[in-house]
Design a protein around this motif. Structure first.
Motif, PDB file in Angstrom:
ATOM      1  N   ASP A 207      39.866  32.411  45.701  1.00  0.00           N
ATOM      2  CA  ASP A 207      39.554  33.080  44.447  1.00  0.00           C
ATOM      3  C   ASP A 207      38.699  34.313  44.705  1.00  0.00           C
ATOM      4  O   ASP A 207      38.087  34.463  45.758  1.00  0.00           O
ATOM      5  N   ALA A 208      38.669  35.169  43.697  1.00  0.00           N
ATOM      6  CA  ALA A 208      37.782  36.329  43.754  1.00  0.00           C
ATOM      7  C   ALA A 208      36.337  35.825  43.783  1.00  0.00           C
ATOM      8  O   ALA A 208      36.030  34.777  43.219  1.00  0.00           O
ATOM      9  N   LEU A 209      35.471  36.572  44.456  1.00  0.00           N
ATOM     10  CA  LEU A 209      34.065  36.185  44.544  1.00  0.00           C
ATOM     11  C   LEU A 209      33.181  37.235  43.892  1.00  0.00           C
ATOM     12  O   LEU A 209      33.507  38.420  43.897  1.00  0.00           O
ATOM     13  N   THR A 210      32.055  36.788  43.382  1.00  0.00           N
ATOM     14  CA  THR A 210      31.068  37.702  42.823  1.00  0.00           C
ATOM     15  C   THR A 210      30.188  38.225  43.960  1.00  0.00           C
ATOM     16  O   THR A 210      30.180  37.676  45.066  1.00  0.00           O
ATOM     17  N   THR A 211      29.435  39.258  43.684  1.00  0.00           N
ATOM     18  CA  THR A 211      28.499  39.805  44.668  1.00  0.00           C
ATOM     19  C   THR A 211      27.503  38.735  45.093  1.00  0.00           C
ATOM     20  O   THR A 211      27.176  38.601  46.277  1.00  0.00           O
ATOM     21  N   GLU A 212      27.045  37.938  44.145  1.00  0.00           N
ATOM     22  CA  GLU A 212      26.097  36.870  44.442  1.00  0.00           C
ATOM     23  C   GLU A 212      26.704  35.847  45.406  1.00  0.00           C
ATOM     24  O   GLU A 212      26.048  35.414  46.362  1.00  0.00           O
TER      25      GLU A 212
END
Length: 128
Positions: free
Chosen positions: A82-87
């Protein structure tokens, strides 16, 4: 946004050009073709939603891989689908799981080999 014509593109293409994850964009962006002029406006004067997406994510796989210093295939081998957030990306960089360490090393080896081959081809071209 606008009507489809020869000068417009699909939302997926526009999202790719903007380096954002399409499902995270506003519904209006996802559902309407984007003209080249609209794309240029988004690039030159990004609205808040675009600034937030670029800063916080979720990010598309190519950017996740680049931020982690690995290949897109390395993401898949590491189980990241899945896409990941910066965090989430920063958390992975801090935790340094074994798969990430191995993929970063492997990716650096590939890049070194590509540079070596490019240099070798350039040298051969000079000699001939």
């Amino acid at each position: 946004m606008s009507r489809p014509n020869a000068q417009s593109m699909k939302p997926a293409t526009a999202a790719k050009k903007l380096d954002v994850y399409l499902p995270a964009t506003p519904a209006e962006f996802q559902q309407n073709p984007i003209t080249r002029a609209e794309l240029a406006t988004l690039q030159e004067n990004p609205p808040q939603w675009l600034k937030d997406l670029r800063k916080n994510g979720p990010h598309p796989k190519n950017l996740v891989a680049a931020k982690l210093g690995i290949s897109i295939a390395g993401l898949a081998r590491g189980g990241v689908v899945d896409a990941l957030t910066t965090e989430q990306i920063n958390q992975l960089l801090e935790e340094k799981p074994d798969w990430l360490v191995a993929e970063r090393e492997s990716y650096q080896n590939v890049l070194r080999e590509e540079r070596r081959l490019k240099s070798l081809r350039a040298e051969q071209a000079r000699e001939s």
